[in-house]
Scaffold this motif. Structure first.
Motif, short mmCIF file in Angstrom:
data_model
loop_
_atom_site.label_atom_id
_atom_site.label_comp_id
_atom_site.label_asym_id
_atom_site.label_seq_id
_atom_site.Cartn_x
_atom_site.Cartn_y
_atom_site.Cartn_z
N VAL A 364 0.84 -1.21 0.00
CA VAL A 364 0.00 0.00 0.00
C VAL A 364 0.87 1.25 0.00
O VAL A 364 0.63 2.19 -0.76
N PHE A 365 1.89 1.24 0.87
CA PHE A 365 2.79 2.39 0.98
C PHE A 365 4.23 1.93 0.80
O PHE A 365 4.80 1.29 1.69
N SER A 366 4.79 2.24 -0.35
CA SER A 366 6.20 1.91 -0.58
C SER A 366 7.10 3.10 -0.25
O SER A 366 8.33 2.97 -0.28
N ASN A 367 6.48 4.23 0.07
CA ASN A 367 7.22 5.47 0.28
C ASN A 367 7.31 5.89 1.74
O ASN A 367 7.47 7.06 2.06
N ILE A 368 7.18 4.93 2.66
CA ILE A 368 7.44 5.21 4.07
C ILE A 368 8.55 4.27 4.54
O ILE A 368 8.86 3.28 3.87
N ARG A 369 9.12 4.56 5.68
CA ARG A 369 10.24 3.75 6.18
C ARG A 369 9.71 2.72 7.17
O ARG A 369 8.97 3.05 8.10
N TYR A 370 10.09 1.47 6.95
CA TYR A 370 9.71 0.39 7.85
C TYR A 370 10.96 -0.03 8.64
O TYR A 370 12.05 -0.14 8.07
N THR A 371 10.80 -0.28 9.92
CA THR A 371 11.94 -0.64 10.75
C THR A 371 11.76 -2.03 11.35
O THR A 371 10.64 -2.55 11.40
N SER A 372 12.84 -2.61 11.80
CA SER A 372 12.79 -3.96 12.36
C SER A 372 12.59 -3.97 13.87
O SER A 372 12.38 -5.03 14.46
N THR A 373 12.68 -2.79 14.50
CA THR A 373 12.48 -2.71 15.94
C THR A 373 11.70 -1.46 16.31
O THR A 373 11.63 -0.49 15.53
N ILE A 374 11.13 -1.48 17.50
CA ILE A 374 10.43 -0.30 18.02
C ILE A 374 11.40 0.85 18.21
O ILE A 374 11.10 2.00 17.92
N GLU A 375 12.60 0.51 18.71
CA GLU A 375 13.60 1.54 18.97
C GLU A 375 13.96 2.31 17.70
O GLU A 375 14.03 3.56 17.72
N GLU A 376 14.18 1.59 16.62
CA GLU A 376 14.49 2.25 15.34
C GLU A 376 13.35 3.17 14.91
O GLU A 376 13.57 4.27 14.38
N ALA A 377 12.13 2.71 15.13
CA ALA A 377 10.97 3.49 14.69
C ALA A 377 10.82 4.79 15.48
O ALA A 377 10.36 5.80 14.95
N LEU A 378 11.21 4.77 16.75
CA LEU A 378 11.01 5.93 17.61
C LEU A 378 12.17 6.93 17.56
O LEU A 378 11.98 8.11 17.91
#
Length: 431
Positions: A364-378
């Protein structure tokens, strides 16, 4: 007994696996060769708690998959139709997959002399089995329903993520049939399950499914509306609903306020019942309000975010939770989707994490960043939106220190407001 299951989505795969677990011989049928190969390799094509273990025990013993309708019909006494019935642009169900399955079944019943019972498990509006399924199968097979083959309607009441448990431990089993033989044959398949079995006609069984889901969806939207009102008065709606839910006439289930319901069932089924009602000349105002409120509810997260931040352009917003609920990778009608859409339109940089649903959301969204951990996301985020009530999100604490601005908007009551540290700017959606 021997049965075939047409369609290997959520309902079909779980139905096939659980019937095999109950001791029946089961053939799965699907035109998707990838799904067929996965099942025959003892791999579930969907994420469901306990499903892999059942497949490992039964595939090659009492369960296998094929794309050959003729093989499936010839070697079984029942065929369960479990194909999807998605919504069309007007909210009505698209019956094309169902019609295709009926044509294939009818064609392969033509030369079969032994009695065969066709069981509709797909969710269809009342009278679909009578007005669509039966005529197609009769035409393609040259046989008469009721006398030369059986027809039943056996709706499912499975929660995604808990579908295996729900199949094996149901609150109820509903069996509609064209005649008593069809009803009793299907009832016998469930003999090893100890629960109440209700026998009825075809259209009543179809209606039970829609009313069941529509009522649960109504409870959710009712709880959200009360939550919105409580928010305006500074009242914690969860304290209110905890006491309301203790009334045995109401129960605590589906009273959790939040960003609305999603998934493959509630939105689709309520819209379909609305469409059928309008077709009959009735204006279903309550059901229309359920959908209207549910569609607006996720955007209240945006309203809070805009009040807390001067602008969204150039900011980094973390979205924790992409699945429509915990325990599944299903993103259909997920409340995260309209929120991410809005953030991107306003020029925000979106970072997302979900333990299961990121691969699906990439479509659906190829233009957002996906991370492998919560820490990376925050890390370095200006705000965190909690959109799915995964248990691992309940444990976040020190991870919030990684944020640039410690703004948390909780759309699912994931965190306990009383435990929030003083330096965290926490805002609940309905509390």
């Amino acid at each position: 007994m021997k049965l075939s299951v047409i369609g290997t989505g959520y309902v079909g795969t779980v139905t096939a696996a659980c019937f095999a677990e109950l001791g029946h011989e089961v053939i799965c049928v699907d035109t998707d060769e990838k799904k067929v190969d996965m099942i025959n390799s003892r791999q579930a094509p969907i994420i469901e708690d306990g499903l892999d273990e059942i497949l490992k025990r039964n595939v090659g013993v009492s369960l296998h998959a094929t794309n050959n309708y003729e093989e499936a019909v010839r070697n079984t006494d029942f065929s369960f139709i479990c194909v999807g019935t998605p919504s069309d642009i007007d909210g009505n169900i698209d019956l094309q997959p169902l019609k295709n399955a009926c044509r294939c079944l009818g064609t392969n019943l033509r030369n079969k002399k032994k009695y065969h019972c066709v069981v509709v498990k797909s969710t269809v509006v009342p009278k679909t089995t009578e007005d669509v399924v039966i005529p197609i199968i009769e035409k393609e097979s040259g046989k008469s329903a009721g006398s030369e083959f059986g027809v039943s309607m056996n709706p499912e009441f499975l929660r995604e993520g808990k579908a295996v448990y729900d199949f094996m431990n149901p609150d109820k089993i509903v069996i509609g049939g064209i005649d008593k033989r069809s009803q009793l044959c299907v009832k016998e398949l469930y003999d090893k399950i100890d629960t109440n079995v209700s026998i009825t006609d075809l259209k009543t069984a179809e209606m039970i499914k829609y009313v069941n889901n529509s009522f649960l969806a109504t409870k959710v939207s009712f709880a959200n509306e009360i939550g919105n009102i409580c928010k305006l008065m500074g009242i914690n709606t969860y304290e209110v609903m905890e006491q309301v839910g203790k009334d045995f006439r109401i129960s605590p289930h589906f009273l959790r306020s939040g960003a609305g319901f999603g998934g493959s069932c509630f939105p689709k089924d309520v819209r379909a019942l609305i469409g059928k009602s309008i077709e009959l000349g009735y204006d279903p105002k309550i059901l229309q309000s359920v959908i209207e409120l549910n569609e607006k509810q996720p955007l209240k997260v945006i309203d809070i975010l805009k009040k807390k931040m001067n602008k969204l352009e150039g900011t980094q917003i973390t979205v924790l939770g992409l699945a429509f609920k915990s325990g599944t990778d299903d993103i259909r009608e997920s409340s995260s989707i309209p929120i991410i859409n809005y953030l991107l339109e306003k020029g925000a940089y979106v970072v997302a994490y979900d333990p299961l649903a990121m691969n699906n959301m990439r479509n659906v969204f190829s233009n957002i960043r996906y991370t492998s951990t919560i820490e990376e996301a925050l890390e370095n985020s200006d705000a965190c939106l909690l959109m799915t009530d995964w248990d691992e999100f309940r444990e976040i604490d020190n991870e919030l220190n990684l944020m640039k601005r410690k703004l948390v908007i909780d759309a699912r009551y994931v965190l306990n407001p009383n435990d929030i540290k003083a330096d965290i700017k926490y805002e609940g959606l309905c509390w």
